[in-house]
Write an enzyme that holds these catalytic residues in place. Structure first.
Site, PDB file in Angstrom:
ATOM      1  N   HIS A   1      43.000  44.560  45.834  1.00 41.58           N
ATOM      2  CA  HIS A   1      44.359  44.534  46.286  1.00 41.58           C
ATOM      3  C   HIS A   1      44.501  45.418  47.538  1.00 41.58           C
ATOM      4  O   HIS A   1      43.745  45.832  48.183  1.00 41.58           O
ATOM      5  CB  HIS A   1      45.315  44.832  44.964  1.00 41.58           C
ATOM      6  N   GLU A   2      46.121  45.253  47.840  1.00 37.82           N
ATOM      7  CA  GLU A   2      46.326  46.015  48.970  1.00 37.82           C
ATOM      8  C   GLU A   2      46.119  47.535  49.076  1.00 37.82           C
ATOM      9  O   GLU A   2      45.741  48.195  50.100  1.00 37.82           O
ATOM     10  CB  GLU A   2      47.898  46.246  49.413  1.00 37.82           C
ATOM     11  N   GLY A   3      46.077  48.025  47.978  1.00 40.97           N
ATOM     12  CA  GLY A   3      45.362  49.497  47.958  1.00 40.97           C
ATOM     13  C   GLY A   3      44.147  49.533  48.734  1.00 40.97           C
ATOM     14  O   GLY A   3      43.544  50.181  49.187  1.00 40.97           O
ATOM     15  N   HIS A   4      43.081  48.940  47.968  1.00 43.95           N
ATOM     16  CA  HIS A   4      41.702  48.676  48.413  1.00 43.95           C
ATOM     17  C   HIS A   4      41.660  48.388  49.645  1.00 43.95           C
ATOM     18  O   HIS A   4      41.010  49.109  50.377  1.00 43.95           O
ATOM     19  CB  HIS A   4      40.780  47.778  47.648  1.00 43.95           C
TER      20      HIS A   4
ATOM     21  N   SER B   1      44.506  47.071  40.081  1.00 45.32           N
ATOM     22  CA  SER B   1      43.860  45.795  39.276  1.00 45.32           C
ATOM     23  C   SER B   1      44.456  45.595  37.927  1.00 45.32           C
ATOM     24  O   SER B   1      44.421  44.555  37.810  1.00 45.32           O
ATOM     25  CB  SER B   1      42.328  46.009  39.345  1.00 45.32           C
TER      26      SER B   1
ATOM     27  N   LYS C   1      45.701  57.725  44.291  1.00 42.34           N
ATOM     28  CA  LYS C   1      46.522  57.134  42.968  1.00 42.34           C
ATOM     29  C   LYS C   1      45.284  57.827  41.846  1.00 42.34           C
ATOM     30  O   LYS C   1      46.062  58.252  40.821  1.00 42.34           O
ATOM     31  CB  LYS C   1      46.232  55.700  43.017  1.00 42.34           C
TER      32      LYS C   1
ATOM     33  N   GLY D   1      41.345  56.517  46.929  1.00 40.81           N
ATOM     34  CA  GLY D   1      42.752  56.591  46.655  1.00 40.81           C
ATOM     35  C   GLY D   1      43.480  57.720  45.982  1.00 40.81           C
ATOM     36  O   GLY D   1      42.694  58.379  45.022  1.00 40.81           O
TER      37      GLY D   1
END
EC number: 6.3.2.1
Length: 540
Positions: A32-35, A189, A152, A150
């Site tokens: 996703h955009e984080g990756h 995810s 997160k 990340g």
């Protein structure tokens, strides 16, 4: 881009890069955009980018979600290709010595006990042992100068930083900011597990963290005050089941009584059956700004050398086809109805008696069938389509085909065959494509991505009007049930599930006329051209 599955192949490739800067982005896939933010930074700072995709069994407990964790190899491959990744390393558990049946007898990496006393560790025994073991293995195999993680996953980040420091591994661990959606929900995810209602509940995690941060910014450094402020926000959402809310030191992970320099305010909570985590750093540098809706509604500049692509996705009955046809006509672009291709294969399978659970026969059918598409004479008429020379334009719109098309479209081989054709058609740009995974899988690099949606009731009424115009009578309740069933199939399938691309512009069409929706998309497209100075594209 190379897609490698064996340690031997990875080592051979890495050896050929000796003397260059190598960056590693470890992931569990379902990107996703984080990756993608990690990948983009890696590419900016390194000569070569390696992305690992490995759903690590060693970090899942007995009753956790390893077997159903989202996996989307086709989508991940497309995103990595579009992002310019050099190598994807996607081994199976046996290749990594992580087969749960035999892993008990392998060498493990044990993080310091002091880092396992707070946050997730007490609630997930053995989790970080599994994380540390595989991350050390990846660092040894790739031997990167830089590895990207990340913020997160703050506890994981602190443990990996300590691991590299204690074992004197010559890799710089690069922390990267958490990437969030417009309402603050951190990309994950596991967000795919959330229903629409649960998705709204999940946004309260960030609101609570932000409430605690704002309380600290107002001048109260005490943990008691910060946690109370966050807790008050959480109590406004009783649907959340909070597992922990803690304030710790970002490096040592030890509880803080007050924030003197920096603090980590972290939370884990269940939304339905889905466990989500999030955190905010309390530091003088401040909080990373959220993406603003106004910013997200401005598409990026088109790729040099091609006319922009418009990707329109959304659930059944959201108005994608009619809107896409009209937009293409207004902008004088090619219109490609990808849904018609899947419908044609479904219709053929039904006609020939091919079992819809026989993936091999369906894949062979998709590979061997000659499909010919032709835009209708006006924007009001559907794309005409021929399957092996027989026109099936009306036949593929039958309720029976509508009922089964999502099942056929979920077959990996069918998708692979049809996506290849779609990419060939759209690779030069100047096209409008609509479907369910255009912006996330088929063309993740499309310059303008739109996600249309509408309520089930509204979509059922639209479908009923379409069928009535064709002389078919179907009850509204039956159509609602069919749409709800199809939504579940489309959003829960493992291969390219229905979901908005991270950078898609969402348009709720419930209270908009078709003309209003078309106007929004046309204006966005023209805005894109103006921003890029692309008058030479000669659009209308």
């Amino acid at each position: 881009m190379q897609w490698l599955r064996t340690v031997a192949a990875l080592r051979e490739q890495v050896a050929s890069w000796r003397g260059s800067t190598i960056g590693l982005v470890p992931t569990m896939g379902s990107l996703h955009e984080g990756h993608l933010s990690l990948i983009r930074r890696c590419r900016q700072e390194c000569d070569h980018t390696v992305v690992s995709i490995f759903v690590n069994p060693l970090q899942f407990g007995p009753n956790e979600d390893w077997d159903r964790y989202p996996r989307d190899e086709e989508g991940d491959r497309a995103l990595c290709e579009a992002a310019g990744v050099d190598v994807v390393f996607a081994p199976d558990p046996q290749e990594m010595g992580a087969d749960p049946a035999t892993a008990g007898d392998r060498t493990w990496v044990m993080p310091p006990e002091s880092l396992l006393q707070t946050l997730c560790a007490p609630h997930r025994p053995g989790h970080f042992r599994g994380v540390a073991t595989i991350v050390l293995q990846l660092l040894n195999l790739v031997q990167p100068q830089r590895a990207y993680f990340g913020q997160k996953d703050a506890q994981q980040l602190a443990i990996i930083q300590r691991l590299v420091q204690d074992l004197q591994i010559p890799t710089t661990i690069v922390p990267c900011p958490t990437v969030r959606e417009a309402d603050g929900l951190a990309y994950s995810s596991r967000n795919r597990y959330l229903s629409a209602v649960e998705r709204q509940v999940a946004a309260s995690l960030y609101r609570a963290l932000r409430r605690g941060y704002d309380h600290w910014q107002a001048g109260d450094p005490s943990a008691e005050g910060i946690l109370a402020a966050a807790r008050a926000e959480l109590e406004r959402t009783p649907e959340l089941r909070v597992q922990y809310l803690e304030l710790v030191d970002p490096q040592t992970l030890q509880p803080l009584s007050e924030v003197k320099d920096k603090g980590l305010l972290a939370i884990a909570a269940y939304v339905g059956q889905t466990r989500l985590i999030d955190n905010l750093l309390l530091s003088p540098e401040g909080v990373d700004p959220l993406p603003q809706e106004q910013q997200s509604a401005v598409p990026p500049s088109p790729k040099r050398g091609r006319r922009p692509l418009i990707a329109i996705d959304g659930p059944a009955g959201a108005g994608k086809s009619s809107v896409a046809r009209a937009v293409a006509a207004q902008l004088q672009l090619l219109y490609l109805d990808t849904g018609a291709m899947y419908r044609a294969i479904t219709w053929l399978a039904l006609q020939r008696g091919i079992p819809l659970d026989d993936a091999e026969q369906l894949t062979q059918l998709a590979a061997q069938t000659q499909l010919t598409l032709q835009s209708g004479p006006s924007a009001d008429e559907p794309t005409r389509i021929w399957a092996d020379g027989e026109e099936v334009t009306q036949a593929i719109r039958s309720p029976e085909v509508t009922r089964w098309v999502s099942q056929v479209a979920a077959v990996p081989g069918v998708r692979q065959e049809l996506v290849k054709r779609q990419r060939l058609i759209g690779r030069d740009g100047g096209a409008v494509l609509e479907g369910r995974d255009i912006g996330t899988h088929v063309f993740p690099d499309a310059e303008l991505k739109v996600f249309l949606t509408a309520s089930v009731g509204e979509r059922a009424q639209r479908r009923q009007h379409q069928l009535q115009a064709q002389g078919q009578v179907v009850s509204l309740e039956e159509l609602k049930a069919q749409i709800e069933q199809r939504d579940r199939r489309d959003s829960e399938r493992l291969i390219s599930p229905l979901r908005p691309a991270p950078d898609a512009i969402l348009i709720d069409t419930d209270h908009l006329s078709q003309a209003e929706v078309e106007d929004k998309i046309v204006r966005l497209y023209r805005q894109l051209l103006e921003r890029s100075g692309a008058a030479h594209f000669d659009i209308i």
